[in-house]
Design an enzyme around this catalytic site. Structure first.
Site, short mmCIF file in Angstrom:
data_model
loop_
_atom_site.label_atom_id
_atom_site.label_comp_id
_atom_site.label_asym_id
_atom_site.label_seq_id
_atom_site.Cartn_x
_atom_site.Cartn_y
_atom_site.Cartn_z
N LEU A 133 0.81 -1.07 0.14
CA LEU A 133 -0.12 -0.18 -0.18
C LEU A 133 1.11 1.01 -0.49
O LEU A 133 0.95 2.21 0.97
CB LEU A 133 -0.89 0.01 1.01
CG LEU A 133 -1.82 -1.25 1.29
CD1 LEU A 133 -2.81 -1.61 2.34
CD2 LEU A 133 -2.66 -1.97 0.30
N ASP A 167 -4.03 1.60 -10.84
CA ASP A 167 -4.67 0.83 -10.98
C ASP A 167 -4.92 0.39 -12.29
O ASP A 167 -6.38 0.26 -12.75
CB ASP A 167 -5.73 0.80 -9.35
CG ASP A 167 -5.61 0.19 -8.87
OD1 ASP A 167 -4.57 -0.32 -7.95
OD2 ASP A 167 -6.43 0.45 -7.61
N HIS A 183 -5.09 -6.01 -6.76
CA HIS A 183 -6.33 -5.91 -6.95
C HIS A 183 -7.43 -5.96 -6.52
O HIS A 183 -7.64 -7.31 -7.02
CB HIS A 183 -6.69 -4.01 -7.38
CG HIS A 183 -7.25 -3.44 -7.20
ND1 HIS A 183 -6.74 -2.83 -6.08
CD2 HIS A 183 -9.13 -3.52 -6.81
CE1 HIS A 183 -7.94 -1.91 -5.84
NE2 HIS A 183 -9.73 -2.05 -6.27
N GLU A 223 -7.86 -13.81 -5.79
CA GLU A 223 -7.04 -13.64 -5.49
C GLU A 223 -5.61 -14.52 -4.95
O GLU A 223 -4.85 -14.37 -6.13
CB GLU A 223 -6.86 -12.64 -4.34
CG GLU A 223 -7.23 -11.69 -4.81
CD GLU A 223 -7.32 -10.78 -3.49
OE1 GLU A 223 -5.84 -10.32 -2.61
OE2 GLU A 223 -8.04 -10.24 -3.09
C1 GAR Z 1 -5.51 -8.42 -0.46
O1 GAR Z 1 -6.54 -8.29 -0.47
C2 GAR Z 1 -4.99 -7.47 -2.09
O2 GAR Z 1 -5.75 -7.71 -3.33
C3 GAR Z 1 -5.69 -6.28 -1.11
O3 GAR Z 1 -4.61 -5.76 0.00
C4 GAR Z 1 -5.28 -6.82 0.55
C5 GAR Z 1 -3.82 -7.73 0.80
O4 GAR Z 1 -3.93 -8.71 2.40
N1 GAR Z 1 -4.15 -5.20 -2.10
C6 GAR Z 1 -5.19 -3.71 -2.28
O5 GAR Z 1 -6.03 -3.51 -2.43
C7 GAR Z 1 -4.18 -2.65 -3.66
N2 GAR Z 1 -4.19 -1.56 -3.45
P1 GAR Z 1 -3.05 -9.86 2.37
O6 GAR Z 1 -1.64 -8.87 2.95
O7 GAR Z 1 -3.66 -10.82 3.18
O8 GAR Z 1 -2.22 -10.19 1.08
#
Ligand code: GAR
Length: 208
Positions: A91, A151, A110, A181
């Site tokens: 992030l 994005d 994403h 994901e």
């Molecule tokens: C995930 O859902 C990913 O898609 C999102 O953050 C989460 C991380 O989870 N990413 C975004 O929102 C990017 N814009 P994780 O640390 O358990 O993989």
């Protein structure tokens, strides 16, 4: 052998999915050279360490300016000489120089069907909150190459996931991770490792 770095900020369940897919052979011929976090307490760093993968934190808090942080981050990343950078819940706004230097070599996961619920301010749980507020019936996830926009880069894979009536943001987030994901990101890495993904004129071509 495809050498990758995985950039993280949080729990690291996508990182875990990548490590598991490499171990099980679902991702071929790939090694994670490093996991880089901007947050010292990111659980993803523990996951990496317990897998024997170099895990480092480069925090903006340790630098006087954004420019200094960007430079240190890029220098660290360059030191691993990777072929591909995977943003797995990272992030941080990427340094422009990084996007130039790693053109078509950075991918991001994403948690929505881009171009819905994406761009500035849409990250993590906020995406799922916005989905529920709007009342859409289908959401999902997208894996895409990273360009200068937020994005906006060429899309590699998308998968739809149903929204259910009594969903909370947390429940929906978990379903999107499980059903989309954790499957899409390893699949994209595997196909990139096999040389089957190319980008031309802003579009992705996949030979399956
Ligand atoms: C995930 O859902 C990913 O898609 C999102 O953050 C989460 C991380 O989870 N990413 C975004 O929102 C990017 N814009 P994780 O640390 O358990 O993989």
């Amino acid at each position: 052998m495809l050498k990758i770095a995985v950039c993280v900020s949080g729990g690291g369940t996508n990182l875990q999915a990548i490590m598991d897919a490499i171990d099980s052979g679902k991702i071929a011929d790939t090694s994670i050279e490093a996991v880089i976090s901007n947050k010292r307490d990111a659980y993803a760093l523990e996951r990496a360490k317990s897998h024997g993968i170099p895990a480092v934190c480069i925090s903006p808090k340790d630098y006087e300016s954004r420019a200094e942080f960007n430079e240190a981050f890029l220098e660290k990343l360059d030191s691993y000489a990777v072929d591909l950078v995977v943003l797995a819940g990272f992030l941080v706004v990427l340094p422009e120089e990084m996007i130039r230097r790693y053109r078509n070599r950075i991918i991001n996961i994403h948690p929505s069907l881009i171009p819905s619920f994406c761009g500035k301010g849409f990250y993590g749980l906020k995406v799922h909150e916005a989905v529920l507020e709007r009342g859409v019936k289908v959401t999902g996830a997208t894996v895409h190459f990273v360009d200068e926009g937020t994005d906006t880069g060429p899309i590699i894979f998308q998968k739809a996931v149903d929204v259910q009536e009594d969903d909370t943001p947390e429940v929906l987030q978990r379903r999107v991770m499980e059903q989309a994901e954790w499957e899409l990101l390893p699949r994209a890495i595997d196909l990139i490792a096999k040389g089957k993904v190319s980008v031309a004129d802003g579009f992705v071509r996949i030979e399956e």
